[in-house]
Design a protein around this motif. Structure first.
Motif, mmCIF file in Angstrom:
data_model
loop_
_atom_site.group_PDB
_atom_site.id
_atom_site.type_symbol
_atom_site.label_atom_id
_atom_site.label_comp_id
_atom_site.label_asym_id
_atom_site.label_seq_id
_atom_site.Cartn_x
_atom_site.Cartn_y
_atom_site.Cartn_z
ATOM 1 N N GLY A 150 14.233 -7.149 28.300
ATOM 2 C CA GLY A 150 14.974 -6.193 27.298
ATOM 3 C C GLY A 150 14.803 -4.849 27.664
ATOM 4 N N GLN A 151 15.598 -3.929 27.183
ATOM 5 C CA GLN A 151 15.616 -2.452 27.562
ATOM 6 C C GLN A 151 15.868 -1.680 25.944
ATOM 7 O OE1 GLN A 151 18.378 -0.224 29.693
ATOM 8 N NE2 GLN A 151 16.980 0.604 31.221
ATOM 9 N N MET A 152 15.336 -0.740 26.040
ATOM 10 C CA MET A 152 15.270 0.222 24.784
ATOM 11 C C MET A 152 15.487 1.543 25.139
ATOM 12 S SD MET A 152 11.497 0.434 23.417
ATOM 13 C CE MET A 152 10.073 0.411 24.778
ATOM 14 N N ASN A 153 16.147 2.577 24.084
ATOM 15 C CA ASN A 153 15.878 3.923 24.062
ATOM 16 C C ASN A 153 14.746 4.083 23.152
ATOM 17 O OD1 ASN A 153 15.936 6.414 23.165
ATOM 18 N ND2 ASN A 153 18.037 6.739 23.712
ATOM 19 N N ASP A 154 13.358 4.187 23.968
ATOM 20 C CA ASP A 154 12.146 4.100 22.981
ATOM 21 C C ASP A 154 12.147 5.273 21.939
ATOM 22 O OD1 ASP A 154 11.883 6.106 24.801
ATOM 23 O OD2 ASP A 154 10.131 5.445 25.713
ATOM 24 N N HIS A 155 12.565 6.281 22.080
ATOM 25 C CA HIS A 155 12.615 7.601 21.359
ATOM 26 C C HIS A 155 13.536 7.021 19.908
ATOM 27 C CE1 HIS A 155 13.588 11.666 19.763
ATOM 28 N NE2 HIS A 155 12.250 11.907 19.851
ATOM 29 N N ALA A 156 14.899 6.849 20.457
ATOM 30 C CA ALA A 156 15.731 6.410 19.196
ATOM 31 C C ALA A 156 15.145 5.128 18.556
ATOM 32 C CB ALA A 156 16.967 6.078 19.662
ATOM 33 N N LEU A 157 14.669 4.072 19.155
ATOM 34 C CA LEU A 157 14.194 2.939 18.517
ATOM 35 C C LEU A 157 13.051 3.222 17.770
ATOM 36 C CD1 LEU A 157 14.670 -0.339 18.349
ATOM 37 C CD2 LEU A 157 13.053 -0.259 20.151
ATOM 38 N N GLY A 158 12.187 4.175 18.166
ATOM 39 C CA GLY A 158 10.857 4.604 17.419
ATOM 40 C C GLY A 158 11.205 5.411 15.964
ATOM 41 N N HIS B 49 0.824 -1.270 -0.259
ATOM 42 C CA HIS B 49 0.031 0.002 -0.132
ATOM 43 C C HIS B 49 1.043 1.304 -0.126
ATOM 44 C CE1 HIS B 49 -3.455 -2.486 1.026
ATOM 45 N NE2 HIS B 49 -2.776 -3.087 1.623
ATOM 46 N N GLN B 50 0.092 2.387 -0.216
ATOM 47 C CA GLN B 50 0.903 3.790 -0.227
ATOM 48 C C GLN B 50 0.295 4.264 1.058
ATOM 49 O OE1 GLN B 50 0.019 6.270 -3.544
ATOM 50 N NE2 GLN B 50 0.107 4.717 -4.990
ATOM 51 N N VAL B 51 1.136 4.924 1.783
ATOM 52 C CA VAL B 51 0.946 5.313 3.071
ATOM 53 C C VAL B 51 1.258 6.885 3.356
ATOM 54 C CG1 VAL B 51 1.273 4.988 5.563
ATOM 55 C CG2 VAL B 51 1.084 2.948 3.997
ATOM 56 N N VAL B 52 0.293 7.661 3.908
ATOM 57 C CA VAL B 52 0.550 8.976 4.311
ATOM 58 C C VAL B 52 0.448 8.942 5.855
ATOM 59 C CG1 VAL B 52 -0.109 11.324 4.178
ATOM 60 C CG2 VAL B 52 0.030 9.837 2.211
ATOM 61 N N LEU B 53 1.457 9.159 6.803
ATOM 62 C CA LEU B 53 1.233 9.351 8.185
ATOM 63 C C LEU B 53 1.422 10.870 8.582
ATOM 64 C CD1 LEU B 53 1.862 7.770 10.777
ATOM 65 C CD2 LEU B 53 4.215 7.861 10.308
ATOM 66 N N PHE B 54 0.063 11.102 9.317
ATOM 67 C CA PHE B 54 -0.146 12.376 9.806
ATOM 68 C C PHE B 54 0.299 12.460 11.212
ATOM 69 C CE2 PHE B 54 -2.959 12.017 6.196
ATOM 70 C CZ PHE B 54 -2.718 13.372 5.569
ATOM 71 N N GLU B 55 1.000 13.637 11.753
ATOM 72 C CA GLU B 55 1.205 13.628 13.322
ATOM 73 C C GLU B 55 0.940 15.119 13.606
ATOM 74 O OE1 GLU B 55 2.113 11.961 16.029
ATOM 75 O OE2 GLU B 55 2.258 13.933 16.807
ATOM 76 N N GLN B 56 0.371 15.359 14.630
ATOM 77 C CA GLN B 56 -0.133 16.630 15.045
ATOM 78 C C GLN B 56 1.267 17.463 15.301
ATOM 79 O OE1 GLN B 56 -2.912 16.932 18.486
ATOM 80 N NE2 GLN B 56 -1.495 15.530 19.483
ATOM 81 N N ALA B 57 2.317 16.754 16.013
ATOM 82 C CA ALA B 57 3.300 17.295 16.520
ATOM 83 C C ALA B 57 4.582 16.595 15.726
ATOM 84 C CB ALA B 57 3.279 17.311 17.892
ATOM 85 N N ASP B 58 5.579 16.401 16.866
ATOM 86 C CA ASP B 58 6.782 15.669 16.195
ATOM 87 C C ASP B 58 6.396 13.915 16.412
ATOM 88 O OD1 ASP B 58 8.327 17.778 15.762
ATOM 89 O OD2 ASP B 58 8.788 17.639 17.835
ATOM 90 N N THR C 43 3.326 9.382 24.045
ATOM 91 C CA THR C 43 3.468 8.103 24.879
ATOM 92 C C THR C 43 4.561 7.368 24.664
ATOM 93 O OG1 THR C 43 0.977 8.472 24.349
ATOM 94 C CG2 THR C 43 1.953 6.572 26.018
ATOM 95 N N SER C 44 4.811 7.169 23.421
ATOM 96 C CA SER C 44 5.825 6.341 23.044
ATOM 97 C C SER C 44 7.358 6.500 23.306
ATOM 98 C CB SER C 44 5.737 5.899 21.331
ATOM 99 O OG SER C 44 4.477 5.492 21.211
ATOM 100 N N SER C 45 7.733 7.781 23.540
ATOM 101 C CA SER C 45 8.884 8.254 24.229
ATOM 102 C C SER C 45 8.849 8.629 25.819
ATOM 103 C CB SER C 45 9.400 9.498 23.373
ATOM 104 O OG SER C 45 9.512 9.295 22.124
ATOM 105 N N ALA C 46 7.838 7.916 26.325
ATOM 106 C CA ALA C 46 7.408 8.204 27.881
ATOM 107 C C ALA C 46 7.274 6.903 28.362
ATOM 108 C CB ALA C 46 6.304 9.174 28.022
#
Ligand SMILES: Cc1cc2nc3c(=O)[nH]c(=O)nc-3n(C[C@H](O)[C@H](O)[C@H](O)COP(=O)(O)OP(=O)(O)OC[C@H]3O[C@@H](n4cnc5c(N)ncnc54)[C@H](O)[C@@H]3O)c2cc1C
Length: 365
Positions: free
Chosen positions: A147-155, A24-33, A38-41
């Protein structure tokens, strides 16, 4: 198909990933960054969730443990295995046998994706290894790997993958409404798509309400806060809060220590930040287990996120399932709930649902 995904948290990104893989072709909309909410917190754990075993969520735990292996394998630069100790004191409410059984089940559910076997360390050995841990009444600890991640960097790594696959990412654009015919109404005008994925996390229900789209699901919003402290301990800890017995983590994280999390019912009108009460609660957890009292000046940062949990009659927030649900209305699909660790599996379920759009009725779970 040309598909819009609303929300560039990890669930939106991993849904886009699976949809791109389906051609599929995908356009991803985000209101901020992208990856800014949540995914970085999170608590930064890639895990099955040992404590969900207490609620009998074996399927969720197994799925999380397999998903953990996927992230560790595909993005080793942003992930690692960590050792976590569960100290047992004379007053601990979870007995040694209960913990042993839980850890055995955790490792069995991981199967070939097990990270390493748990072991018992007696009180004297544990105190030698972690000198600042309070020793009164300490019987010892079970140590296990997760397991541990840097959620912001991994995302953001996952985001870079979908951009390389051809996704168009539109940041700083608020989606006001979506239509069951595939129209997306944004702050910059409207665009027509063959389908819309609502992956707005804690804001998914609000988008449905603004769009006058009814739903059989709703979200319980539960805020979780963390403290980041300029200290380092020898391993991670999963401890019982002295106030209410809730499990809390004290984890080494990028040269510092992460303490969390709280679980507070959250109203959409409230700011998403660590309240004074949560700050005091988390400091108290730390001070109950370590003899070097936490001074406010050693707290480098606080952060908070809101868990979007599929609504439930359960009163205790920690007992509400972390499972997710998917619901379709016409050419819209809404994602409710989910965990960071299992976002890839959720994305695959989104893509499978879209594949079946022409064959099934409007409601699917
Ligand atoms: C305190 C806490 C700790 C956690 N710890 C862990 C953990 O250790 N491990 C784990 O696996 N899971 C953990 N979780 C769960 C996990 O973090 C979440 O389930 C996951 O991040 C949710 O991702 P999401 O993409 O659905 O939501 P989000 O990351 O919030 O993304 C939604 C995005 O949608 C955007 N958006 C909303 N409305 C609009 C609109 N109208 N127009 C355009 N964009 C919009 C938002 O700006 C946001 O970027 C934790 C959650 C919390 C709160």
């Amino acid at each position: 198909m040309r598909l819009a995904v609303v929300g560039a948290g990890i669930n939106g990104i991993m849904s886009a990933w699976a949809l791109l893989e389906d051609g599929h072709q995908v356009v991803l909309f985000e209101q901020a960054d992208p990856m800014g909410a949540t995914s970085s917190a999170s608590t930064k754990l890639l895990h099955g969730g040992l404590r969900y075993l207490e609620y009998g969520d074996f399927g969720l735990v197994r799925e999380g443990l397999r998903a953990r292996a996927w992230w560790l394998k595909h993005a080793p630069q942003h992930t690692r295995a960590i050792e976590i100790a569960i100290p047992v004191y004379r007053h601990s409410t979870r007995w040694r046998l209960t913990l042993k059984t839980g850890l055995l089940a955790y490792e069995m559910l991981a199967g070939r994706y097990r990270l390493g076997g748990h072991y018992w360390l007696n009180g004297a050995d544990l105190s030698r290894r972690v000198p600042r841990l309070r020793g009164d009444g300490l019987r010892g600890a079970y140590l296990f790997q997760d397991g541990q991640m840097n959620d912001h960097a991994l995302g953001n790594w996952a985001l870079s993958q979908i951009v390389a696959m051809g996704a168009e990412v539109i940041s700083a654009v608020f989606v006001n409404r979506i239509g069951t015919d595939g129209v997306v109404f944004t702050s910059q005008g409207e665009r027509k798509f063959d389908g819309v994925i609502n992956a707005c996390g804690p804001w998914a229900e609000a988008l449905l309400q603004r769009s006058n789209i009814g739903s059989r699901f709703s979200l319980d919003l539960v805020r979780g806060s963390h403290l980041l402290v300029a200290r380092q301990y020898e391993c991670g800890f999963l401890v019982e809060s002295p106030d209410d017995g809730r499990p809390c983590f004290i984890l080494p994280y990028e040269g510092q220590t992460l303490i969390g999390t709280t679980e507070v019912r959250h109203m959409p009108s409230e700011p998403v930040e660590c309240s004074d009460r949560e700050f005091a609660y988390l400091s108290h957890v730390h001070d109950a287990f370590f003899d070097n009292k936490l001074e406010p000046t050693s707290v480098v940062a606080t952060f908070a996120g809101v868990r979007p949990l599929v609504a439930s009659a359960q009163r205790e927030a920690s007992a509400i399932t972390r499972e997710s649900a998917i619901e379709c209305q016409g050419r819209t699909l809404t994602v409710f709930g989910g965990k960071w660790t299992t976002s890839r599996e959720l994305g695959l379920r989104v893509a499978a649902t879209v594949r079946n759009w022409n064959r099934h009725g409007p409601f699917e779970k």
